[in-house]
Write a protein that holds these residues in place. Structure first.
Motif, mmCIF file in Angstrom:
data_model
loop_
_atom_site.group_PDB
_atom_site.id
_atom_site.type_symbol
_atom_site.label_atom_id
_atom_site.label_comp_id
_atom_site.label_asym_id
_atom_site.label_seq_id
_atom_site.Cartn_x
_atom_site.Cartn_y
_atom_site.Cartn_z
ATOM 1 N N PHE A 22 3.836 -5.641 -3.789
ATOM 2 C CA PHE A 22 2.626 -6.285 -4.319
ATOM 3 C C PHE A 22 1.908 -7.133 -3.276
ATOM 4 N N LEU A 25 -1.852 -6.346 -3.371
ATOM 5 C CA LEU A 25 -2.501 -6.291 -4.679
ATOM 6 C C LEU A 25 -3.209 -7.609 -4.974
ATOM 7 N N GLU A 26 -4.347 -7.497 -5.632
ATOM 8 C CA GLU A 26 -5.118 -8.667 -6.050
ATOM 9 C C GLU A 26 -4.648 -9.097 -7.446
ATOM 10 N N GLU A 29 -5.382 -6.654 -10.123
ATOM 11 C CA GLU A 29 -4.573 -5.437 -10.040
ATOM 12 C C GLU A 29 -3.167 -5.656 -10.608
ATOM 13 N N LYS A 91 -1.134 -14.376 -8.324
ATOM 14 C CA LYS A 91 -0.220 -13.840 -7.313
ATOM 15 C C LYS A 91 0.378 -14.980 -6.487
ATOM 16 N N ARG A 154 0.525 1.356 -7.796
ATOM 17 C CA ARG A 154 -0.009 1.485 -6.436
ATOM 18 C C ARG A 154 -0.683 2.847 -6.263
ATOM 19 N N LEU A 157 -3.970 3.005 -8.096
ATOM 20 C CA LEU A 157 -5.014 2.221 -7.423
ATOM 21 C C LEU A 157 -5.385 2.780 -6.043
ATOM 22 N N LYS A 159 -3.470 2.777 -3.360
ATOM 23 C CA LYS A 159 -2.937 1.911 -2.304
ATOM 24 C C LYS A 159 -2.066 2.718 -1.335
#
Length: 163
Positions: A22, A25-26, A29, A91, A154, A157, A159
């Motif tokens: 993570f 990740l925002e 997200e 986060k 992930r 998205l 990623k």
């Protein structure tokens, strides 16, 4: 390498993998779910933090960090089916709390002798995790039980593959 070293290394590896998944990740997200019937990533992070505190308290009362008001309730199994996303954290907060609780767990492990690792675990967990050593291994590996749920999010998205 002794038992504490092995448990510590396992905990460090588990935390590294989870945090890597993570790392890019925002906050928004982290609200994604890996699939139908699964909790969002933010809830899973809160669950890991809350669970580690709870388990550590069972192994060594008074050893866990104090969580923010309402944190444990928000991430409880009882509330897992009806997550109020407005009560989830950022986060940055998850990272801070993950580090703080893991530091407390590792400090507790340092205070535990090899002989103490062989002591019976708390009654509630004894059937599955019979000794204190088993409980520390659970604490060290719980991250890995959830890390795999980060991969589908992930992929969804778009990623990069990090590990």
């Amino acid at each position: 390498m002794n038992a504490q070293d092995a448990i510590r290394t396992t905990a460090e590896t588990s935390a590294f993998i989870l945090k890597t998944y993570f790392s890019d990740l925002e906050d928004a997200e982290l609200l994604e779910s890996p699939g139908e019937g699964c909790n969002c990533l933010a809830w899973q992070l809160g669950h890991l933090i809350s669970s580690e505190c709870h388990l550590l308290e069972m192994v060594e009362p008074g050893a866990a960090i104090e969580l923010p008001d309402g944190f444990a309730e928000t991430y409880s199994t009882e509330n897992s089916k009806s997550v109020d996303k407005t009560k989830l954290h950022t986060k940055e907060e998850y990272l801070r709390l993950l580090d703080e609780v893991r530091e407390a767990t590792m400090a507790s492990l340092e205070r535990t002798s090899e002989t103490d690792l062989d002591a019976p675990s708390p009654e509630k967990f004894r059937e599955m995790f019979p000794t204190v050593g088993h409980m520390y291994i659970l604490l060290a590996t719980h991250d890995m039980m959830h890390a795999g749920q980060f991969v589908p999010v992930r992929r969804k998205l778009g990623k990069a593959i990090l590990i």
